[in-house]
Structures are given as C-alpha cells and as structure tokens.
Design an enzyme around this catalytic site. Structure first.
Site, PDB file in Angstrom:
ATOM      1  N   HIS A  11      21.265 -12.374   2.090  1.00 61.32           N
ATOM      2  CA  HIS A  11      19.848 -12.617   2.402  1.00 61.32           C
ATOM      3  C   HIS A  11      18.982 -11.573   1.701  1.00 61.32           C
ATOM      4  CE1 HIS A  11      16.079 -12.882   4.633  1.00 61.32           C
ATOM      5  NE2 HIS A  11      16.237 -11.641   5.049  1.00 61.32           N
ATOM      6  N   ASP A  51      -0.704 -14.559 -25.376  1.00 60.72           N
ATOM      7  CA  ASP A  51       0.608 -14.722 -24.776  1.00 60.72           C
ATOM      8  C   ASP A  51       1.165 -13.332 -24.509  1.00 60.72           C
ATOM      9  OD1 ASP A  51       3.378 -15.545 -24.221  1.00 60.72           O
ATOM     10  OD2 ASP A  51       2.730 -17.457 -25.082  1.00 60.72           O
ATOM     11  N   TRP A  89      23.023  -4.885   1.458  1.00 64.09           N
ATOM     12  CA  TRP A  89      22.557  -4.979   0.066  1.00 64.09           C
ATOM     13  C   TRP A  89      22.668  -3.651  -0.653  1.00 64.09           C
ATOM     14  CZ3 TRP A  89      17.934  -3.297  -2.630  1.00 64.09           C
ATOM     15  CH2 TRP A  89      17.150  -2.412  -1.918  1.00 64.09           C
ATOM     16  N   SER A  95      17.636  -8.212 -17.168  1.00 68.90           N
ATOM     17  CA  SER A  95      16.495  -9.128 -17.085  1.00 68.90           C
ATOM     18  C   SER A  95      15.230  -8.381 -16.692  1.00 68.90           C
ATOM     19  CB  SER A  95      16.819 -10.226 -16.071  1.00 68.90           C
ATOM     20  OG  SER A  95      15.660 -10.818 -15.583  1.00 68.90           O
ATOM     21  N   SER A  96      15.330  -7.537 -15.650  1.00 68.08           N
ATOM     22  CA  SER A  96      14.140  -6.817 -15.200  1.00 68.08           C
ATOM     23  C   SER A  96      13.632  -5.858 -16.252  1.00 68.08           C
ATOM     24  CB  SER A  96      14.457  -6.009 -13.933  1.00 68.08           C
ATOM     25  OG  SER A  96      14.685  -6.873 -12.877  1.00 68.08           O
ATOM     26  N   HIS A 100      14.345   3.424  -3.545  1.00 65.10           N
ATOM     27  CA  HIS A 100      13.011   3.655  -3.036  1.00 65.10           C
ATOM     28  C   HIS A 100      11.921   3.168  -3.995  1.00 65.10           C
ATOM     29  CE1 HIS A 100      10.375   4.687   0.084  1.00 65.10           C
ATOM     30  NE2 HIS A 100       9.557   5.111  -0.840  1.00 65.10           N
ATOM     31  N   GLU A 123      12.344   0.897  -5.983  1.00 66.54           N
ATOM     32  CA  GLU A 123      12.526  -0.554  -5.961  1.00 66.54           C
ATOM     33  C   GLU A 123      11.651  -1.217  -4.888  1.00 66.54           C
ATOM     34  OE1 GLU A 123      14.033  -2.862  -7.662  1.00 66.54           O
ATOM     35  OE2 GLU A 123      13.862  -4.501  -6.222  1.00 66.54           O
ATOM     36  N   TYR A 128       8.896  -0.174  -3.937  1.00 69.92           N
ATOM     37  CA  TYR A 128       7.521  -0.134  -4.438  1.00 69.92           C
ATOM     38  C   TYR A 128       7.310  -1.131  -5.556  1.00 69.92           C
ATOM     39  CZ  TYR A 128       6.766   3.893  -1.473  1.00 69.92           C
ATOM     40  OH  TYR A 128       6.644   4.708  -0.389  1.00 69.92           O
ATOM     41  N   SER A 163      -6.109  -6.502  -4.129  1.00 73.45           N
ATOM     42  CA  SER A 163      -7.331  -5.913  -4.677  1.00 73.45           C
ATOM     43  C   SER A 163      -8.070  -6.902  -5.565  1.00 73.45           C
ATOM     44  CB  SER A 163      -6.994  -4.659  -5.496  1.00 73.45           C
ATOM     45  OG  SER A 163      -6.219  -3.780  -4.730  1.00 73.45           O
ATOM     46  N   HIS A 169      15.025  10.178   2.231  1.00 72.68           N
ATOM     47  CA  HIS A 169      14.598   9.871   3.598  1.00 72.68           C
ATOM     48  C   HIS A 169      15.304   8.621   4.126  1.00 72.68           C
ATOM     49  CE1 HIS A 169      11.059   7.473   1.698  1.00 72.68           C
ATOM     50  NE2 HIS A 169      11.984   6.631   2.073  1.00 72.68           N
ATOM     51  N   HIS A 170      16.020   7.927   3.238  1.00 73.39           N
ATOM     52  CA  HIS A 170      16.863   6.828   3.715  1.00 73.39           C
ATOM     53  C   HIS A 170      18.184   7.364   4.238  1.00 73.39           C
ATOM     54  CE1 HIS A 170      14.377   3.609   1.850  1.00 73.39           C
ATOM     55  NE2 HIS A 170      14.037   4.584   1.052  1.00 73.39           N
ATOM     56  N   THR A 219      -1.397   5.846   0.256  1.00 73.09           N
ATOM     57  CA  THR A 219      -1.341   4.524   0.873  1.00 73.09           C
ATOM     58  C   THR A 219      -2.540   4.332   1.795  1.00 73.09           C
ATOM     59  OG1 THR A 219       1.034   4.832   0.860  1.00 73.09           O
ATOM     60  CG2 THR A 219       0.203   2.888   1.986  1.00 73.09           C
ATOM     61  N   LYS A 224      -5.649   3.475  -0.053  1.00 66.77           N
ATOM     62  CA  LYS A 224      -5.729   2.054  -0.421  1.00 66.77           C
ATOM     63  C   LYS A 224      -6.265   1.219   0.735  1.00 66.77           C
ATOM     64  CE  LYS A 224      -2.747   1.465  -4.245  1.00 66.77           C
ATOM     65  NZ  LYS A 224      -3.595   0.535  -4.968  1.00 66.77           N
ATOM     66  N   ARG A 265      21.239  -2.128  13.723  1.00 73.39           N
ATOM     67  CA  ARG A 265      21.063  -3.280  12.836  1.00 73.39           C
ATOM     68  C   ARG A 265      22.420  -3.752  12.338  1.00 73.39           C
ATOM     69  NH1 ARG A 265      19.038  -0.561   7.171  1.00 73.39           N
ATOM     70  NH2 ARG A 265      18.916  -2.715   6.518  1.00 73.39           N
TER      71      ARG A 265
END
Lengths: 287, 539, 394
Positions: B82, B111, B147, B174-175, B258, B260, B262, B273, B307-308, B333, B336, B455
């Site tokens: 998932h 283009d 994941w 690809s990315s 991390h 990622e 973002y 915006s 922090h993870h 943040t 924003k 979890r």
C-alpha cells in the site's frame, strides 16, 4: 540556427525499447539470483536490447548534431542534463563513502565497547572483540585476510588516472584549436590509460582473492572495499567506453570547436571518475 | 523565427505536421509534454485505486479484533505494498504529471527540455511499478517488511526480494530522469520575460523538489543495493557479526526518506499557492518568503533524518541534535500556513471545488504539522513512535494534504486540459464526502496511538476496538467516495457539462498565470515562439 | 470545514476532560507509573496546548476571513501582498516558542539517558516472536510469549470471540517480574530481526538491534501489572508478542526469584533423564502447537507458497541430524529455535514431527543429545553456577 526557435523531436521509439531492455535485464538478474534457469537467458537478451538501444539512440543524436539541428538552447539542456546526472552519481558514491565513515567511526567502535549510546555495552555480546580498522567484525566473517596496501598498484593507478585526466584535457585543447591530430592522440592516450587502470584493478582483485584472503565476504572491510572500488571500476569502464565512442566519432570527423557536447560530457564524466578515485585512494587505501 | 524545428525518427526534414500518431502507438512513442503528462496522471489515478484497495483490505481486517479475512503475513504485505504503491505509483507520478502538463505552459515553453528522455522516464516508472506488483504473485509473497525495507527482516523475503530491489532501481532512474528534465526545462526554457522570481510558485516548488529527487534517489538505490549484496553476495553491511550495523540502513534510508516525504509535499504547497489566490481574487501573500520557506524546508529535510529513529539507541548528542533540527522545520512551514491565511484575508472569496479542497488542505495539513511538532520532541516520541499516532500524523500530511491538493489540481485544470467543464455539484459532493470521511478515518487513529496501539499489526487488544471500527467505517466511505472523482474525470474528458469553457476558465485567472492565456484545450504544441508577456501578479 | 472545526473543538474538550475520565475511554497518552512517564506526559500536554492555541489563532483568522471576506457578501478584494514586518514577526515568535519547548525536552531526554547507578540489570532479547529475559544478577532466565488463550483466539477464523479472552493479545505465559522502588537497567538486544520493547506505563520504548545492546532504565513506584507490545515490525507475528511487567514489593519479588531457581533445577533434571518415545511425542504435541502451528499449521499441512508442509516433508522424513540442525539454526523466515526451546521441548518437538502429522519415521532424539549440542554451539546463556544465589539482589 536561430536561438529563439524551439526544437522539438517527435515520436521517439528508442526510449520504449530501452525500457523494455532494462526491465528484461533486471527481471532476468532477479530470476538468476533466485536460482531460476531462465534468468541468465533473459538477462543476456535484455542487455543486448539495451545495448542496441544505446547504439541506436546515440547514433541518432550524433547524426542530428552533425547535421546542425541543435540550437544553442538544446546544447544547454544537454549540458544541464549531464551535469545533474553526474550529481546523482556523486550522491550514489556518497552512500558508500558514508557507509565507510559510519562503520569505521561508529558501528565498529560500538561493537568494541567505545563511545556513548550502543557503545556503552554492546561489547558484552562480543567479549573478545577490540575495535580496530581494518576488521571483518567480531564474528570474523570470511576468515583471516590481509588488508590492501596503498603503495603498490593503487598508487600506480592513481598516477594513471591523473595522467589520463591531463591527456583528456590536452585532447580538448586540440579540439578547440582545430588540431585534429592532437585531439585523436589525446583521446587514444586517455582511453588506453583508462583500460590500463581497469586491467591493474583486475590484477589487484585477483591478488586479493587468491593470495590475501580478501573477498567481498571479508566482513565490513571487504564489503566496503570491494563495493567502493568495484562501483568505481565499473564507472571507469563505462567512462572508457564513452571515450572510445568519442574517439571513433573524432576519427569520422565529428565535433567542431563550437559544437562538441558529446566530447564535453565524456570529459566531465571522466574527471568525475578521476575525483572519486582520489577520494577512494585517501579513504579506502591510505587512511 | 516562428518555425518549430521537428524531426521524425527516420528522416530529418523540417515538418509542420505536429499532430500525434494514431492509436496506441501514439502513447508508446510520444514525446509531447501533454501526452506524457496525461499518461502520468492516468497511471497515478489507476495506482491510487490499486493502493486504495490495499488500504481497504487493511481496514477491513482491522474492523474488528480477531483475524477475519487475511493471514498476518499477507496483512504485512498489504501495508508494505500500500505504502510503496501510493508513494511511488500514485502521489509522485501524479505530481510529475502535473509538472509535465503545467510547467511548460506556465513558463512559456513549447515542451520539456529533453522530450525523448521524458518518454523514457514515464515508461521506466511503469516498468518499475509492474515489477513491484509482480511480487504479489511470487513464492513467499510480496515484501512484508514495511515500505522502509529494514534489514534484517527484509532479508527474510522470499523470491520477491531481488524484484522489489530492482523495481526501486527502475523507479529511481525514472525519477532522476524526470527531475533532470524538470530542472533543465525550468532553467533553460523560460520565456525571456519570465525571470526566476516571477515564476509561479508551482514551478518554484517543483524546481526545488527536482533537486531533492536527484540528491536522494541515488541514495535509496545505494541502500537497496547493499541489501542485495548482503543477501546474495555475502557482504556484511547490515550485520553486526561482520562489523556492520542494521541501524546503518535506517540512517541511509531516512536520509532518502525524509526528503522523499517533502518530494510529496512541496509540489502540494506549490499547487495550493496557485489555487488559493485565484479564488481569493488576490495576489499570493509573501511570494518571496514562500520561495525562501520552500528552500529552507528543502535544506532542513537533509539534516533531520534521524528523527525517524529516536528509539534506535543513538548517543545522546545525536538525539538532541536531531530533535533541535527537526523543531526548526516548524518555522518555515508555519510561514507558509500564515501566508496562505493572509492571502485569503480580505479577499473576495468564492468556493468552487478546487478552492474547497485547498482550504481543507491548509487546515488538515496544519493538523498533521501539529502532530509532527509533537513528535519532534524526542522524549515524547519515545511514546508516540511506531504507534497509530504516527500513522495518523503522516496520513494527515499525505491524504488530506497531497491527495486533496491533487484532487484540487484536477478540478482546477481539467477544464483547461479538456476544454470541458466538470459537474460542480458532484464535485462539491465529492469534496464534502471526502473531507468528512477522511477525518472519521484518521482522527481516531490519534486516540488509538496515544492509548498504546502499535502500527503494522493485523489484530489488536479489545480496548482498541471502538475507534478502529470508526476508522474503518471512515475508510470505506472515503474509498468509495473517490469513485465519484473517477466518474467526474471520465465524464469531463467525454464532454463534461456541455458548458462553454473560456480560455480563462476561472474569473480573472489570466492575472495569475500564463496557462490561462492559452485556448482551452491548449494546442498540441503550446508556445511555438516564446511569449513576450508574463502575468505581473507579484509586482 | 465545519467537520474539521468540530473535530478540533472535540479534541480540546477531550484534552480538558481527560485527567478525570481516563478510565472510561483512552483518548490521551497514559500518564504511566514512573517519574519519567509523568515528565513525558507533561511535555506531551504542554506541546498539545501550544498546538491548540496556535490552531485557534490561525484557524480563527482563516474562518473569520472565509465568512466575512467572501464574494457572495459583496466583499471586494484588497490587493496587498507583502509585509516584511509581519513576516519577520511570524518567524520570530515560533522560534521563541520552540526554544521554550526545547528546554524541558532536553532535560527529560538527559534523564532518560542516565542509566548509571542501577540496582539491578535485566537483559532483554527480542526473538521472532517472543521475548527472552535474563536477570544478570540472579541468573533467572526464561522466555515470554503470547498466552495460549489469546493464541487460540487469534488464529484466522478461530470462531473465538476476542472479547471473551482476558487481556486478549496483551497476556503472556511468563511475565517479567521486577521489584518496585529499584532502579532497573535494561539491556536490549535481538536474536534475529529488529524488535522494540514498549510498555506505555513506563514512558518509553527501545528498539532491540541484533548484535548491539541498547540501554534504558525504569523505576516503578507502585506494584501492579503493566502491559505493552512489540513496536517494531518483526515479521508475521509482530502483533502477537506482548510484554507483561509485574512490579512487586521486594519481599514478593525475592520469593518469586527463589521459585524460579527451583524451576531451573527441575528443567535441568528433566534434560538429564532418559525419555521414552511416547513421552516425547506427547510432550511434543503441545510444543508444536505453541511454536510451530502458526506457520506450518496444526495438521502440518503448511501454507502453499509461504510455509512448507511438514507432512511428508523430505527434511522431516530424512536424516534426523539435518532436521535438528535446521530447527536449531533457523533459515530465512524460520526462526532459530536452538536457544528458544528447552532441551526437553526441542527433543520432543523433533520427535513429534517425525512420528505424527502423517509422518512415521519411527526414530527419536533424547534431550541429553540436544544438551550436548547446546554446549558445543556458541551460546550466550547464563553458565553461572547454582551456588551464587541471592548475590547482587540487594
């Protein structure tokens, strides 16, 4: 070519062929690792497709470039593409340099009971282990080995690569000054030095495996040593092949002082490989 | 001057037939940014439903205590797949699709800078996701280690392991290709008058996102490569006996992971915006501070990864450093959120579906931000970590944030893309159903986490039963509500409400962006010569 | 929007009503039973309130504007779009708030980290899927896994209502017993994959990393039973390896230690004795059901594609030593049972699988044989003598 008109290629078939080839190669490799018999066949077929794609796509680009279809703007796009591609490669190598740093400065000392955090008591699990480098860990994975010294082949290889950087630049000067002879001689020297580097590297690996007991499985030292030098060696091969193509194109009379993106890209790539080697020589061999 | 230089594969003549190929082949070999954008968006939508179906398997199993439908191992595969499908198959591609469609139109380019590579990055994405999906049918099942693919657990995966690893490699290539293309397009293809500080924020956020992608995807590729060699070639990177450390993987993973997250949220900021000023009929408040805040968030994302991992047992200095650095993220943040609020302040607001989704985004994302702030405090995180509290946190920052904004973007730009208007009534129905059910779905998970529910468990103690049932009910309402969106998209492509769509689509939208000066739908090739004017909204 | 607003209001109300009404509905963090857990709770509440306050301010402004500054009310848009002053203001204020948060957080963090001067040490090892506890001072040593009632009820389609099981999924066969009012140091490690040891009432969790030792400590004030779970995904049965800590008065604890030592002696004696094949098979059945059936199924049929069948298995019907070797060391998803099972249980389950589940090899293995295997394999078990009792327990 006017700089304000836009260039738009249409209907590209090579990307989808390349994608298919790459996917087949990797699926084949995965099957091979799982011990499936079709794996290696898939891999070879996929890789051949991929090579055909590279040849086809690049010769298309070369022909287009030589027929003057690319504007300055296109040239800038290509250069940016190459620059950021090299940046992504730098990040890829950063992972393995980071791994080397982490294991040498954190995990190995922790296992030997040094430092704060896990270092406070992890040595209780490995009573006879003293933190040191090189090491194959407290489990002595892979058995006894002799670490690779810096002053034999590695030093020679450093000199070879540095020289090749110079010959590459010399060739570039030749190209800019319309001295085709210097261009071709410089490129031949660069390619030859590149393959010489690879050959010496192969000899070094052979010695490591047969005489020093040093293998990919020699604990963390073997893992980091072969992973770093291995990926670098692979990049040298790729770089030397790219330069060979550039050499071939130079023979055919390609490239002009104002239009030689392929040469520049190859040269950048070669210098990148060169710089990575200096990092390797210092952090893997010397320290 | 006005010619578009084109070429065909086999012969190199200047050609003015700019139409697409016919039939399926058009999509396989297209180099057109709109075609590729469409492919990305449709693929992402399909994967959104695939990933969503997996989420519903999870929520169905968690509806009641006890195991009713699936074995624990399959449950773990579902949570893992998932996440991977949603992150790499749905959210990221959807934003790349938006980038493909909108960036050239927003900056006045014909283009993308590297159109052939653009085609390849889309098809590599498909190849990667296909390879990942194929693991569901392999001996030993799909990866079931979360994941994050933490070793040593992930090394216990069966035949699926190398396939999962190579799919990560494909997705990474690809990315990177996509990101390089976006950077080259933005730096090199802007209309002359479009200076950097005049670019729409969506373009800015994507520029910064693209830097993040190029910096992190190789890192993830390196990490999984080490998993591969540890499993198949005898290396000891993540094995203490050989001098390695399983925690090393976590450091590398989160150095990727991390930034990622973002990658999934910065373009979200950009779209919000873009939309809010249009419906507030007011210029964006604090344009330049928005740009700087985005850059600051991107920078901070590289120095906060651990922090993870507050509970993995780092030395105290590390714990404290990562706590302080993480707290800092709240500042840009916050800027924003304040700016969006100030943009709405004293506007002349109307509440069409895109605006509704955008306002819901600001509110609900902020709630996700609050829980994020709570978790930045390391000692408290010792309690929150790996509970449903964090599940609630990151779903708040992804579902009613990224997903809602993708929906908003869909409603906002569909009339421009297709030339047809969507059905506003059903759009609003879709919004209200989604906004209410998403809270029923995720809000109770805060309670579950605080009460002590870990979890990634397929079954739970009975005191967690009530809120799990509420959450599952919310999940099913939310999941099925999304079919409305599918219906709207299909109907709009086929002709929509029949209402005539102007070039501007939304009232005075052309003040806010170059794309609204083009016909709806825009021609196959947008700008054959660089446009000379740009909207001067910010100045 | 309305919904979101209601929910926020809801949270605030809940947060306020919590201190009095915790028993009925667990909505907030547990206050726990240690000083640290109280500190963490206070930090949690502090930051929650800061968030609520900021939320009210920001959302208040936003909803005010949504209500009053709408086109349908005829509001005309202003065109302001910049104010450096206000930008600076809303950068500096949050920074100050963050500093205010960081100070108490740092203090608590330092306390959590201070494992020195502990009265006793317990080594905790995470296994797939059970916990091993080793009291370093007294030599008491045992495994702790999900209790049988929960284990039966949690099988897919078991037909047992989880609500009928006391402490469903939060109960174990052998709980961890600790004395109150003692500083207890925990040494965490893992045998196979990552796990994480969490008892919410103690106020923290700690990951267990194979090959490394993490430390943490606790000081429980009042006797009681405190329950928790593994919180790091560790494979199939991650959700089924609970933790139960019983905190006792010192006297009760001492009695418990003495009892445990008696049990150790019994187990050792059982391993020495000669067992008949039938005894081993009978014993083996329950060992099988508790340790093996969740993958290989109660009837040994396994699960196609994931877990091999034992009925008719080549390995089980082949050489006994290679079967022992695999079960002892594990392979892939199969855990290493060598250290996890007692000699008797190990010998019994091997004998059982070879003579039941549709297999009829006919041979058996004695616990004493397993014992000699254990002493030759590198084990980190307590090889302390029986004599140094009670030492370090004061």
């Amino acid at each position: 070519m006017s700089t304000t008109a836009y260039y738009i290629p249409h209907k590209a078939t090579w990307p989808i062929i390349g994608t298919g080839g790459l996917m087949l190669t990797l699926a084949g490799f995965a099957n091979f690792l799982n011990g499936s018999s079709i794996g290696s066949t898939m891999m070879v077929m996929g890789f051949m497709t991929f090579i055909v794609m590279l040849a086809g796509w690049f010769s298309l680009q070369a022909t287009e470039s030589e027929s003057g279809m690319y504007s300055t703007q296109v040239g800038i796009s290509y250069r940016m593409g190459m620059m950021w591609f090299i940046f992504s490669e730098i990040m890829f190598f950063a992972v393995f340099f980071g791994t080397l740093w982490y294991t040498r400065n954190l995990s190995v000392p922790w296992l030997g009971g040094l430092g704060d955090g896990p270092g406070r008591s992890s040595h209780l699990l490995w009573e006879n282990f003293t933190a040191q480098w090189p090491t194959n860990g407290p489990g002595e994975i892979g058995g006894e080995f002799e670490p690779m010294g810096a002053w034999g082949l590695p030093l020679l290889n450093t000199l070879i690569l540095l020289t090749s950087g110079v010959t590459c630049t010399w060739a570039h000067h030749g190209l800019l000054a319309q001295k085709r002879d210097q261009l071709i001689k410089g490129l031949i020297a660069t390619v030859a030095l590149g393959f010489m580097f690879v050959a010496f590297q192969a000899i070094e690996y052979h010695e490591a495996y047969t005489e020093m007991g040093l293998t990919l499985g020699s604990g963390i030292y073997g893992s980091t040593f072969f992973m770093l030098t291995g990926f670098h060696g692979f990049h040298v091969c790729v770089g030397a092949i790219i330069l060979s193509v550039v050499l071939f194109r130079s023979w055919r009379g390609h490239f002009k002082p104002e239009n030689h993106f392929a040469f520049e890209a190859a040269a950048w790539y070669w210098h990148f490989v060169d710089v990575v080697w200096l990092g390797l020589f210092v952090f893997v061999y010397l320290l | 001057m006005s010619a578009v230089v084109t070429e065909h594969d086999d012969h190199h003549e200047h050609d003015h037939d700019h139409g697409p190929s016919k039939g399926l082949l058009r999509w396989l070999i297209t180099t057109n940014h709109k075609d590729i954008g469409t492919l990305y968006l449709l693929f992402a939508l399909a994967m959104f439903f695939v990933g969503g179906a997996m989420a519903l398997v999870i929520r169905a199993e968690l509806f009641e205590p006890g195991l009713q439908f699936v074995q624990p191992q399959f449950f773990n595969s579902m949570t893992t797949m998932h996440a991977l499908v949603m992150v790499f198959g749905a959210v990221m591609p959807a934003f790349v699709g938006l980038a493909n469609w909108m960036i050239p139109m927003m900056i006045g380019a014909p283009d993308m800078a590297l159109p052939r590579m653009n085609n390849m990055s889309f098809w590599l994405l498909v190849a990667g996701v296909l390879m990942l999906a194929s693991t569901l049918f392999m001996e030993g099942g799909a990866p079931a280690s979360g994941w994050t693919l933490y070793p040593p657990l992930v090394l216990q995966t069966g035949a699926a392991l190398p396939f999962a690893i190579f799919s990560v490699h494909l997705l990474g290539i690809s990315s990177i290709m996509g990101a390089i293309n976006i950077i080259a397009t933005i730096f090199n293809m802007r209309a002359p008058a479009m200076t950097l500080m005049k670019m729409p924020l969506f373009v800015w956020t994507w520029l910064i996102t693209a830097f993040l992608l190029i910096a992190i995807m190789p890192v993830f590729a390196g990490a999984v490569t080490m998993l591969l060699t540890d499993r198949f070639f005898g290396t000891s990177f993540f094995d203490a006996a050989g001098g390695g450390d399983p925690v090393l993987y976590q450091h590398i993973f989160w150095f990727f992971g991390h930034p990622e997250v973002y990658v999934m949220i910065l373009p979200t900021f950009g779209v919000a915006s873009t939309i809010i000023p249009v419906f507030a009929r007011k210029p964006l408040f604090g344009y330049s501070s928005m740009v700087y805040a985005t850059a600051a968030i991107a920078f901070l994302s590289f120095i906060v990864w651990a922090h993870h991992m507050f509970t993995v047992g780092m030395p105290i200095a590390g714990e404290l450093y990562f706590m302080y650095a993480t707290m800092l993220i709240a500042i840009p943040t916050g800027v924003k959120v304040f700016n969006w609020t100030a943009t709405m302040w004293k506007g002349s607001m109307t509440f069409e579906t895109p605006m509704l989704f955008s306002i819901a985004f600001v509110v609900l994302f902020t709630m996700g931000g609050f829980t994020g702030l709570m978790m930045s405090v390391a000692p408290s995180d010792f309690q929150y970590h790996d509970t449903y509290f964090i599940v609630a946190h990151f779903h708040y920052t992804l579902v009613p944030a990224s997903i809602f904004i993708l929906m908003a973007a869909g409603y906002f730009w569909l009339p421009k893309w297709t030339g047809h208007m969507y059905d506003e009534k059903i759009g609003k129905l879709h919004f209200w159903l989604s906004a209410i059910s998403v809270n029923i779905l995720f809000f109770p998970q805060h309670f579950l986490g605080l009460a002590g529910m870990p979890r990634r468990i397929p079954d739970y103690a009975v005191q967690f039963a009530d809120w799990n049932m509420v959450s599952s009910i919310g999940a099913f309402i939310f999941g099925f509500s999304q079919l409305l969106f599918l219906w709207i998209v299909v109907k709009t492509i086929k002709g929509g409400t029949g209402e005539v769509v102007t070039d501007e689509v939304w009232e005075d939208a052309s003040k806010h962006g170059l794309e609204w000066t083009l016909p709806s739908p825009p021609p196959y090739h947008t700008f054959t010569t660089p446009p000379e004017i740009v909207p001067t909204e910010h100045f | 929007m309305k919904k979101a607003k209601q929910l926020i209001a809801c949270v605030i109300l809940m947060a306020m009503s919590l201190e009095s009404a915790q028993a009925a509905y667990d909505l907030n963090l547990k206050q726990g039973v240690t000083q640290i857990s109280h500190d963490v709770y206070d930090l949690h509440m502090l930051i929650l309130w800061i968030c609520v306050f900021i939320g009210i301010a920001v959302f208040g402004a936003m909803f005010y504007s949504i209500y009053y500054h709408r086109k349908s009310r005829g509001h005309v848009a202003s065109q302001f779009h910049e104010s450096t002053k206000i930008e600076i203001l809303w950068t500096i204020i949050p920074t100050l708030i963050l500093v205010g948060m960081a100070i108490p957080a740092t203090k608590t963090m330092m306390e959590l980290n201070d494992v020195q001067d502990a009265d006793m040490s317990i080594k905790v090892t995470g296994w797939q899927w059970k916990w091993e506890y080793e009291y370093l001072d007294t030599g008491v040593h045992f495994f702790s896994s999900l209790d049988e009632a929960s284990n039966r009820a949690r099988q897919l389609g078991s037909g047992i209502d989880p609500r009928s099981v006391p402490h469903y999924l939060l109960n174990v066969d052998n709980p961890l017993v600790i004395p109150v009012k003692k500083k207890i140091r925990f040494l965490f490690t893992a045998a196979d994959v990552l796990h994480s040891w969490w008892v919410p009432d103690l106020g923290w969790k700690k990951d267990t990393i194979p090959g490394f030792i993490n430390e943490a400590w606790t000081y429980v004030e009042k006797p009681g039973t405190y329950r928790g779970q593994c919180t790091e995904l560790c494979g199939k049965d991650h959700g089924f390896m609970p933790i139960v800590v019983i905190a006792m008065e010192q006297v009760d604890y001492d009695n418990w230690v003495a009892e445990q030592k008696g049990l150790v002696a019994e187990t050792n004696a059982a391993a020495e004795k000669e067992w008949s094949k039938d005894e081993l098979i009978a014993k083996g059945e329950s060992v099988y059901q508790n340790n093996c059936a969740s993958c290989h199924m109660a009837d040994g049929a396994g699960m196609a594609g994931a877990f091999p069948a034992l009925s008719g298995s080549k390995l089980v019907n082949g050489d006994i030593n290679s079967q022992i070797d695999l079960v002892y060391k594990g392979k892939g998803m199969m855990p290493a049972f060598g250290q996890m099972l007692s000699e008797v249980d190990f010998a019994a389950v091997i004998t059982y699988t070879r003579n039941a589940l549709g297999n009829a090899v006919g041979d058996s293995v004695q616990p004493s044989a397993i014992k000699s295997l254990k002493s030759s394999a590198p084990a980190q078990n307590d090889d302390k003598d029986e004599d140094d009792k009670d030492e370090g327990n004061t």
